[in-house]
Design a protein around this motif. Structure first.
Motif, PDB file in Angstrom:
ATOM      1  N   ARG A   1       0.840  -1.213   0.000  1.00  0.00           N
ATOM      2  CA  ARG A   1       0.000   0.000   0.000  1.00  0.00           C
ATOM      3  C   ARG A   1       0.869   1.255   0.000  1.00  0.00           C
ATOM      4  NH1 ARG A   1      -4.561  -2.152   4.200  1.00  0.00           N
ATOM      5  NH2 ARG A   1      -6.053  -2.875   2.623  1.00  0.00           N
ATOM      6  N   TYR A   2       1.920   1.228   0.770  1.00  0.00           N
ATOM      7  CA  TYR A   2       2.825   2.378   0.852  1.00  0.00           C
ATOM      8  C   TYR A   2       3.443   2.644  -0.536  1.00  0.00           C
ATOM      9  CZ  TYR A   2       6.867   5.131   2.515  1.00  0.00           C
ATOM     10  OH  TYR A   2       7.814   6.107   2.714  1.00  0.00           O
TER      11      TYR A   2
ATOM     12  N   LYS B   1       1.750   8.917  -6.517  1.00  0.00           N
ATOM     13  CA  LYS B   1       2.032  10.331  -6.255  1.00  0.00           C
ATOM     14  C   LYS B   1       3.225  10.818  -7.081  1.00  0.00           C
ATOM     15  CE  LYS B   1       2.043  13.771  -2.622  1.00  0.00           C
ATOM     16  NZ  LYS B   1       2.889  14.691  -3.279  1.00  0.00           N
TER      17      LYS B   1
ATOM     18  N   ASP C   1       2.721  14.074  -9.184  1.00  0.00           N
ATOM     19  CA  ASP C   1       3.534  15.269  -8.949  1.00  0.00           C
ATOM     20  C   ASP C   1       4.202  15.765 -10.229  1.00  0.00           C
ATOM     21  OD1 ASP C   1       2.924  15.413  -6.340  1.00  0.00           O
ATOM     22  OD2 ASP C   1       4.831  14.665  -5.570  1.00  0.00           O
ATOM     23  N   LEU C   2       4.650  14.815 -11.031  1.00  0.00           N
ATOM     24  CA  LEU C   2       5.344  15.199 -12.263  1.00  0.00           C
ATOM     25  C   LEU C   2       4.380  15.530 -13.396  1.00  0.00           C
ATOM     26  CD1 LEU C   2       8.274  12.638 -12.314  1.00  0.00           C
ATOM     27  CD2 LEU C   2       8.368  15.039 -11.695  1.00  0.00           C
ATOM     28  N   LYS C   3       3.084  15.401 -13.104  1.00  0.00           N
ATOM     29  CA  LYS C   3       2.068  15.645 -14.125  1.00  0.00           C
ATOM     30  C   LYS C   3       2.317  14.764 -15.357  1.00  0.00           C
ATOM     31  CE  LYS C   3       0.409  18.641 -11.474  1.00  0.00           C
ATOM     32  NZ  LYS C   3      -0.576  18.063 -10.587  1.00  0.00           N
TER      33      LYS C   3
ATOM     34  N   ALA D   1       0.912   3.812  -3.209  1.00  0.00           N
ATOM     35  CA  ALA D   1       0.503   5.222  -3.049  1.00  0.00           C
ATOM     36  C   ALA D   1       1.630   6.168  -3.456  1.00  0.00           C
ATOM     37  CB  ALA D   1       0.084   5.482  -1.605  1.00  0.00           C
ATOM     38  N   LYS D   2       2.836   5.836  -3.043  1.00  0.00           N
ATOM     39  CA  LYS D   2       3.970   6.720  -3.366  1.00  0.00           C
ATOM     40  C   LYS D   2       4.253   6.724  -4.875  1.00  0.00           C
ATOM     41  CE  LYS D   2       5.608   7.972   0.802  1.00  0.00           C
ATOM     42  NZ  LYS D   2       6.315   9.138   1.299  1.00  0.00           N
TER      43      LYS D   2
END
Lengths: 306, 733
Positions: free
Chosen positions: A192-193, A200, A204-206, A196-197
């Motif tokens: 899960r960690y 993200k 974040d980098l679109k 999720a990371k």
């Protein structure tokens, strides 16, 4: 209720069983990837070397060949028992040709079918963390009862180099990955960690995400992004402790504290039951009861820790 | 090329300009004459043309009747019939231009010019496209067209329009009069002259009356005035013009759409939707109308919080996380400006924050200039959310302060401020708020200073509205900001306030400069450059060398030649200290010192980077970690506070800052940070609630602490530190 059982099962497995870890860092193809893959393998070694009852093996570079992997797996098959755990970490590039997945290693690649054949001979409960590109293409061949399969990608068609491995390893270093704070990071928590990371990272980098990690531990069906009671996935992964960060295992060995442990289980079961009924209760009622159980649990834990 | 109409519209948007006789088939001329006069028989005339044998004539008929699809097919056939004739291609291009497909139009004009390089109508077509895009080349193309055909009054009309957009009414009037010399009924030339009067508050303009005598339904004249008011940020007056336009011609959907867009800009969403939907349902489905309607629909996903001075509209998915930070900077900026500008706003300011950059971009469609991060419409500010772009790409607080400065300057000048001045003030305010805010000196600006491309102050607006080279808008922002800094330094900040008053009293840039600075604009330019150039001389003189050597550093980093990096980096760092983008000298040096094991020097390099304005979250977090390791927790907290003004979606950074604030005895800061962690929906819910509980304990908010610790244990009942805290709190009861 389920959660309590998982917790106890987790303690039991780790107090008495051995865990065999095999990490394979495949071919990078370019210097940058070679360094990255072998670096991740070394990091795993460092993190896991102090895990009680662990037996670590790492294959990278020239050692990471099809024959080398098969030999190590055969070795583990001989040494391990059904009560043991076995974890295989696969780092590197993978490919998928619509029929089979291949893990890129020095010399001939090893296919998912060949891996499955070797894994089937290992009696221990298994966790396969396939962090390569195209790893989703291997799941159908590898999945089996009592085997947790984590793949960095949802299919063999996701072929870009992955970042999932970075975050899976980070999960084993980051105390926040232990979300239930039971001093053990399970396969489910690490998944899960990292999932999720990874999401993200792309957000974040679109950039459009080029990998979508999945977990499968029922031995049938497709892997899922969000394992839950509803989809039936994550039950085994939730009690598969990858790394211990505290003293819970030692407590479980002390017969003098069994009564307290039993009481602790009961309170935890009551808390689970209360959570299950949450929707039917007023907020005030729910919070009041919850606080009462939590206080009792805290006092029991205090007594256990004395 | 397969030319396809993007959308099929059934009602024609009226032509802005009288078509060209040269490109147009003679058979269509009578219909265009009727249209020019606003004759009710126009439609029937065009419908008659649709039955013509000649495909080019048929195409004009369909186009005039509003059947773009049939017109498109007919133009295709016309082009096939006359492959060597540039006229049908040009007319087809004009139709595409009207149908919001400038790329297709440009291609057709290009093809026409391939057949006949000096074909004036096609050259004009290119000029019109450039004009729509606010490109500096519009005038160049129009002049080319005039060279090919000196009677082409439409080209003069375009020059008049572009000059007025550049705030050059004199040049604009000259061009409009030239158009009228060629055609006394050039409606758009009359409209430009009318707009000049209206912009000067001469409401009873004879030019508009002349238009109405020619064509009583020519709403485009007032729509053009509306355009000039809105690009000068005089939205209320722009709205009034668009209202007048649709009153004259209720079918003028281009004006109706603009009315809707501008009503929305001022926060009148309900009426905006009514007009936009009416335009859309009548077939006017240009990207601006469609996207604005979509944006209005998306507002259901936003939450608005109000205070007596502020209205903050945030997307639901991030409102809880970003609200405390935005609200704080919002209030702080308003309080600062109120004192600084000695001015009290008479209504609350609305700030809208868009996590999806495309939504924000809808707000700036059809506007000249950059508007890349934020835009101000009177009392309404729209801006990107920090989550709308990759982390570290920009500084949201700096942008917010920039935009809020506009609110004051625009309001104080009654919307009559030249663009260069309001942008210059806004840029000035960014670094006045904090020296590490705002944009740094970038390579295009270095080049502009070096090659003497900075514009005279009297012409600086042109750099924002019709840039003549790539990046000129950015260079103009920089120049505007430096001019305001120069004025503040040499004449004092009150002089800037006096100039604001002057602009409010309708003075031009030249008049304001002469009145307040007591110099001619040319002399001001000389003094400004004499002040500016020495500040950047070192960078300008060494820029080429720096560029070459930083490439070498990048190669050394790949080869891990850390000693070479240190030697070279220290030698060139101060050549161009403002460079803080990816691959900066600071980054390479920090990397080299890390590899050499010298954490003190690594931290010191990153501190330089942060002080100069570096924004990369990973480097700032690296710095904070080093500062913590070195026992400099206060500095570490300051670094992470700075990161909060750049990027807010980093729960690990909030967690870290929460811990630091707790250790440093700042429980309220810790509470805010742990609440931010929770608002970001972290993986570790228990850990974040436990941190929050400790912060509440430190703030002596015991009931809140108990709630938080219960929440921590609800997520992780066996979490021992939280259990201990719960027991402690229970004992306190």
């Amino acid at each position: 209720m389920i959660k309590t059982l998982l917790c106890i099962a987790g303690l039991a497995c780790c107090a008495y069983a051995e865990t065999f870890y095999l990490t394979v860092a495949g071919l990078g193809g370019e210097q940058e990837y070679e360094q990255r893959f072998s670096g991740w393998a070394k990091e795993l070694e460092l993190i896991l070397k102090n895990e009680p009852g662990s037996k670590l093996e790492t294959l990278s570079g020239a050692q990471a060949t099809r024959a080398g992997i098969q030999a190590k797996l055969a070795d583990i098959a001989k040494q391990s028992k059904p009560a043991d755990n076995f974890v295989l970490f696969m780092i590197g590039h993978g490919s998928f040709d619509e029929n089979d997945y291949k893990f890129n290693v020095t010399g001939p690649d090893i296919s998912a079918t060949e891996l499955a054949a070797a894994l089937d001979k290992i009696p221990a409960q298994q966790l396969i963390v396939n962090m390569t590109s195209a790893s989703g293409g291997a799941t159908a061949s590898i999945q089996k009862a009592r085997r947790v399969v984590i793949s960095a990608t949802k299919a063999g068609t996701e072929t870009n180099a992955t970042v999932f491995a970075r975050y899976f390893i980070e999960a084993l270093r980051d105390p926040s990955a232990d979300v239930d704070k039971n001093e053990a990071i399970t396969a489910l928590e690490a998944f899960r960690y990292a999932e999720a990371k990874t999401a993200k990272f792309f957000e974040d980098l679109k950039r459009l995400a080029t990998e979508h990690a999945l977990l499968e531990d029922t031995g049938k069906g497709d892997g899922v992004k969000l394992p839950s009671a509803e989809n039936g996935q994550g039950l085994i992964a939730g009690r598969f402790a990858l790394l211990h960060t505290g003293t819970s295992a030692a407590v479980a060995k002390d017969p003098a504290k069994l009564a307290l442990l039993k009481r602790k289980e009961e309170i935890e079961a009551q808390i689970d039951d209360l959570k299950y009924r949450k929707a039917a209760l007023s907020v005030q009622d729910y919070r009041g009861q919850l606080q009462k159980f939590l206080l009792e649990l805290a006092k029991t834990q205090e007594a256990l820790d004395k | 090329m397969k030319r396809v109409l993007l959308l099929v519209s059934f009602v024609a948007a009226p032509l802005l300009l009288v078509p060209l006789a040269e490109a147009q088939p003679a058979e269509a001329q009578p219909c265009y004459s009727l249209k020019h006069k606003g004759d009710p028989g126009t439609r029937a005339c065009f419908q008659k043309l649709t039955r013509a044998a000649n495909a080019a004539v048929q195409a004009e008929g369909f186009w005039g009747s509003g059947d773009f699809k049939a017109a498109n097919d007919a133009f295709r056939a016309a082009v096939k019939q006359a492959e060597k004739d540039p006229a049908p291609r040009t007319r087809w291009g004009r139709m595409f231009l009207e149908h919001w497909q400038p790329a297709d139009a440009a291609e057709l004009f290009g093809e026409a010019l391939g057949i006949q390089p000096d074909y004036a109508p096609a050259l004009l077509g290119q000029a019109l496209i450039a004009g729509e895009n606010f490109e500096g080349k519009a005038i160049e193309y129009a002049e080319k067209a005039l060279k090919a055909d000196p009677k082409l009054f439409e080209a003069h009309e375009l020059i008049a329009r572009v000059a007025l957009e550049d705030n050059n009414p004199k040049k604009s009037e000259e061009a409009a009069r030239k158009a009228l010399e060629i055609s006394g009924e050039a409606l758009d030339a009359l409209a430009v002259l009318g707009a000049i009067d209206l912009l000067n508050d001469e409401t009873d303009t004879p030019w508009m009356n002349r238009i109405l005598q020619i064509n009583p339904h020519y709403g485009d004249g007032f729509a053009m005035a509306g355009h000039f008011f809105t690009i000068n940020r005089r939205y209320d007056e722009g709205i009034a013009m668009y209202r007048k336009a649709i009153e004259l011609d209720p079918a003028l959907n281009s004006a109706r759409s603009e009315l809707g867009v501008n009503l929305m800009r001022l926060g009148h969403d309900e009426e905006a939707r009514k007009h936009l939907e009416q335009a859309y349902n009548s077939g006017y489905q240009d990207p601006q109308t469609v996207n604005t309607l979509r944006l209005l629909d998306s507002y259901k996903d936003y939450v608005t919080t109000k205070t007596p001075r502020t209205i903050l509209r945030l997307h639901k998915k991030e409102a809880n996380l970003i609200r405390p930070y935005f609200q704080y900077e919002f209030e702080r900026a308003l309080a600062t400006y109120e004192k600084k500008y000695k001015y009290k706003l008479n209504q609350p300011v609305q700030v809208e924050v868009y996590p999806n950059h495309e939504d924000f971009a809808v707000r700036t469609m059809g506007m000249p200039g950059l508007g890349a991060l934020g835009v101000t419409f009177g009392y309404v500010v729209a801006m990107d959310s920090p989550s709308g772009r990759p982390p570290g790409q920009w500084h949201w607080a700096s942008t917010m302060w920039h935009e809020l400065s506009h609110v004051y300057v625009i309001e104080m000048t009654k919307h009559r401020v030249p663009r260069w001045f309001t942008e210059g003030m806004a840029v000035y305010e960014e670094t006045a708020a904090s020296p590490d805010w705002g944009d740094r000196l970038d390579p295009p600006t270095i080049d502009a200073i070096k090659t003497k491309k900075l514009l005279p102050i009297a012409d600086l607006d042109r750099g924002f509205i019709h840039p003549t080279y790539p990046q000129q808008v950015i260079v103009s922002y920089f120049q505007g900001g430096r001019i305001c800094t120069f004025i503040a330094e040499k004449w004092g900040f009150d002089t800037l306030l006096a100039m604001i008053q002057d602009f409010g009293n309708k003075m031009t840039t030249v008049e304001a400069v002469e009145k307040e600075l007591h110099v001619k604009p040319e002399e001001f330019d000389r003094q400004f450059l004499a002040w500016l150039e020495p500040q950047y001389k070192k960078t300008i003189d060494n820029f080429d060398d720096w560029r070459k050597r930083i490439r070498g550093m990048s190669d050394s980093a790949k080869k891990k030649n850390w000693d070479d990096i240190i030697k070279e980096g220290e030698a060139i760092r101060d050549f161009y200290p403002d460079y803080v983008e990816t691959g900066s000298v600071y980054e390479f040096l920090a990397m080299a010192w890390r590899e050499k094991g010298d954490k003190v020097k690594q931290a010191s390099e990153l501190e330089r980077y942060s002080k100069v304005g570096g924004r990369d979250p990973s480097l700032l977090k690296q710095l904070a970690n080093l500062q913590v390791e070195q026992g400099r927790k206060r500095e570490a907290a300051a670094t992470l506070e700075r990161l909060n003004l750049i990027y807010l979606q980093d729960d690990a950074a909030h967690q870290k800052l929460g811990e630091l604030h707790l250790e440093l005895g700042n429980p309220n800061g810790a509470i805010r940070e742990y609440q931010a962690v929770l608002a970001g929906k972290p993986i570790d819910v228990a850990g974040a609630n436990y941190g929050l509980a400790r912060a509440f304990v430190a703030a002596k908010r015991i009931p809140d602490a108990r709630e938080a610790v219960v929440s921590a244990l609800e997520a992780a009942p066996g979490f021992k530190p939280a259990q201990k805290l719960l027991l402690e709190l229970s004992e306190k009861e």
